[in-house]
Scaffold this active site. Sequence first.
Site, PDB file in Angstrom:
ATOM      1  CB  SER A 103      -2.598   1.636   3.058  1.00  0.00           C
ATOM      2  OG  SER A 103      -1.556   1.642   3.987  1.00  0.00           O
ATOM      3  CG  ASP A 222       5.612   0.410   1.593  1.00  0.00           C
ATOM      4  OD1 ASP A 222       5.883   1.281   2.442  1.00  0.00           O
ATOM      5  OD2 ASP A 222       4.468   0.004   1.380  1.00  0.00           O
ATOM      6  CG  HIS A 292       2.689   2.935   1.713  1.00  0.00           C
ATOM      7  ND1 HIS A 292       2.355   1.597   1.656  1.00  0.00           N
ATOM      8  CD2 HIS A 292       1.699   3.549   2.405  1.00  0.00           C
ATOM      9  CE1 HIS A 292       1.206   1.418   2.302  1.00  0.00           C
ATOM     10  NE2 HIS A 292       0.791   2.582   2.750  1.00  0.00           N
TER      11      HIS A 292
END
Length: 313
Positions: A103, A222, A292
Amino acid sequence: MVWTTLSAIFLLVYSAAAHSIRPLVLWHGLGDSYASPGMLEFVSMIKNVHPGIFVHSVYIEEELDKDRQAGFYGNVNEQLDSVANQLATIPELGHGFDAIGFSQGGQFLRAYVERFNNPPIHNLLTFGSQHMGISDIPICRPFDLICQAARRATKQAVYSSWAQANLVQAQYFRDPANLETYIATGSFLPSINNEDPLRHNDTYAKRLASLNGLVLIMFTQDKTVVPKESAWFGSEVVDDLSFTSAQRILRPATGRSIVPMHLQPLYVEDWIGLRTLDEQGKVIFETCEGEHMQISDCWEDFVREWTGEIRIT
Ligand SMILES: *[C@@H]1O[C@H](CO)[C@@H](O)[C@H](O)[C@H]1NC(C)=O
């Protein structure tokens, strides 16, 4: 005697070989810390795939709670300086390393390449990273008024000098309805993306283009990263500019479309070396199924293919 000598030689050769596996650096994501149970488990799974590999997990603070906090609050440019110092002092990394960013850790490692790269990164893998920033904060559930108020406040203050020095996510918030303000006042992302002509730095492009491989992994479902295509250097554009800014903030993220990497000015004019890298076949687009950071079924092939190479040095 002969046997002892032979085994001594074997041990020498073996340990030399073990040390020539290219080491790996990890940078965790928002809400996590460098040595959380999840990160420790990931490190041990990597070591099962590549026995003998040296793995370093980047930290901002040695205390876990503080390290987790530093993912939310802090000055990203200063955090990068400190991480560059940290990496430069680890002897095992001296000849370079591969790196995996989770991320936001992904765009921070890219910034490390552009600004420092000493020791250099060989392959950089980023999972669900925000290379073109985020253009929205995840949408609140219907009737969740507190969430909506917080979200609105964050979005309105996102380009204040305080937010740009203290709120990590604000430092990669790229508002497609307000690009001029983003470029002029964004403390981090417009700099490492060379989007501000006044801050343009050719060194960033040279260093990024020196990567062996840039593996960009996007999560297909996501909903945390808006837009998810940021993982692939995509960004949102506002289709309809006839709304007032207040209405735009209140509007859910509809009426926007995605500009893919190949159409970004950043790419077309090669502001950061991305086009150079891509034209050499060194930018690799990959996906993981799911929301995610759902990597449980999705990390191993990438780790096998792109990390843990035996170096011939
Ligand atoms: C460009 O970036 C490099 C690496 O961070 C830095 O050393 C250099 O001073 C920068 N150049 C300019 C003109 O800001």
